[in-house]
Design a protein around this motif. Structure first.
Motif, PDB file in Angstrom:
ATOM      1  N   GLY A 107       4.345  -0.657   7.834  1.00 15.64           N
ATOM      2  CA  GLY A 107       4.866  -1.466   6.743  1.00 15.64           C
ATOM      3  C   GLY A 107       5.967  -2.438   7.101  1.00 15.64           C
ATOM      4  O   GLY A 107       6.542  -3.077   6.211  1.00 15.64           O
ATOM      5  N   ASN A 167       6.876  -0.364   0.762  1.00 17.26           N
ATOM      6  CA  ASN A 167       8.009   0.374   1.313  1.00 17.26           C
ATOM      7  C   ASN A 167       9.022   0.709   0.223  1.00 17.26           C
ATOM      8  O   ASN A 167       9.289  -0.109  -0.664  1.00 17.26           O
ATOM      9  N   TRP A 193      13.746   2.327   5.636  1.00 21.18           N
ATOM     10  CA  TRP A 193      12.743   2.465   4.584  1.00 21.18           C
ATOM     11  C   TRP A 193      11.866   3.689   4.813  1.00 21.18           C
ATOM     12  O   TRP A 193      11.790   4.229   5.918  1.00 21.18           O
ATOM     13  N   ARG A 195       7.822   5.226   3.488  1.00 18.78           N
ATOM     14  CA  ARG A 195       6.516   4.718   3.064  1.00 18.78           C
ATOM     15  C   ARG A 195       5.579   5.919   2.962  1.00 18.78           C
ATOM     16  O   ARG A 195       5.557   6.771   3.862  1.00 18.78           O
ATOM     17  N   TRP A 197       1.758   7.255   2.942  1.00 18.65           N
ATOM     18  CA  TRP A 197       0.451   6.796   3.443  1.00 18.65           C
ATOM     19  C   TRP A 197      -0.501   7.988   3.389  1.00 18.65           C
ATOM     20  O   TRP A 197      -0.362   8.910   4.181  1.00 18.65           O
TER      21      TRP A 197
END
Length: 232
Positions: A107, A167, A193, A195, A197
């Motif tokens: 990301g 993000n 950050w 994220r 997934w």
């Protein structure tokens, strides 16, 4: 009997980021947190289905370099199935520049560290070192990775990052506009950050160019917390 979690450290790529010494800094933290730690000096392990199926956390420190299709497929499949992926600086945000699928996974991609103004440059790595602020976002002020950490100052490479809004940004850094710069307004980039997934969690911190930055109390705390947060 409680099974210990499995952490896989994958390191290599450009030696300027000291991948061995940098990852060694965090091995004691992982062991103390109940992980069995496996260290690999190559991304080839990502293509080993048996290993990847057993891993709860991948700590990647591989700057630039390349990744084979079966290796990337193994990494992506593991994260989608719940394995955490975590890292800092170029070891995760500047890995495998030729792979758009890797960029899609993490990301964010390092674009530049503009460094000092032209009149202050003398040649060498010091040209890339500038003072800047790591500023917490509203989410960052209450997220378990960054909760209780105030905005702080660093003097190191300041990453300009290309990213997307999947993000969850916990901290940012702002590139100022100076005389002679080709950009026309301040540019904010994510500095920390997370994220999601598939069933996996991804954690990225952009500070970490050198060992002294990784040993900064704020940076080290964020990374240590981020590794635990990302783990299955």
């Amino acid at each position: 009997m409680t099974l210990q979690r499995q952490a896989l450290i994958v390191r290599g790529g450009w030696e300027g980021h000291s991948p061995v010494a940098a990852t060694d800094l965090f091995v004691p933290h992982l062991v103390a947190s109940g992980f069995v730690v496996q260290v690999e000096e190559s991304t080839a392990v990502y293509a080993d289905d048996g290993v990847m199926a057993s891993v709860d956390l991948i700590v990647q420190c591989v700057t630039m370099s390349t990744i084979e299709a079966d290796e990337l497929a193994g990494l992506t499949s593991a994260v989608r199935a719940g394995t955490g992926l975590a890292g800092w600086h170029g070891g995760i945000a500047d890995s495998f520049r030729a792979s758009s699928d890797y960029l899609h996974l993490v990301g964010g991609q390092f674009a530049s560290h503009p460094g000092k103004p032209a009149e202050e440059r003398h040649g060498g790595d010091a040209d890339n070192v500038v003072p800047y602020t790591v500023a917490m976002t509203e989410l960052g002020r209450r997220h378990p990775i960054t909760e209780g950490i105030a905005d702080f100052e660093l003097e190191t490479e300041q990453y300009w990052v290309l990213s997307d809004n999947l993000n969850d940004v916990l901290a940012t850094t702002t590139q100022r506009v100076r005389d002679g710069d080709p950009w026309h307004r301040e540019v904010m980039s994510p500095a920390v950050w997370t994220r999601l997934w598939g069933d996996g969690r991804i954690f990225v911190a952009t500070p970490g160019h050198s060992l002294d930055v990784l040993q900064n109390p704020n940076v080290r705390t964020i990374i240590e917390r981020g590794l635990l947060w990302a783990s299955r």
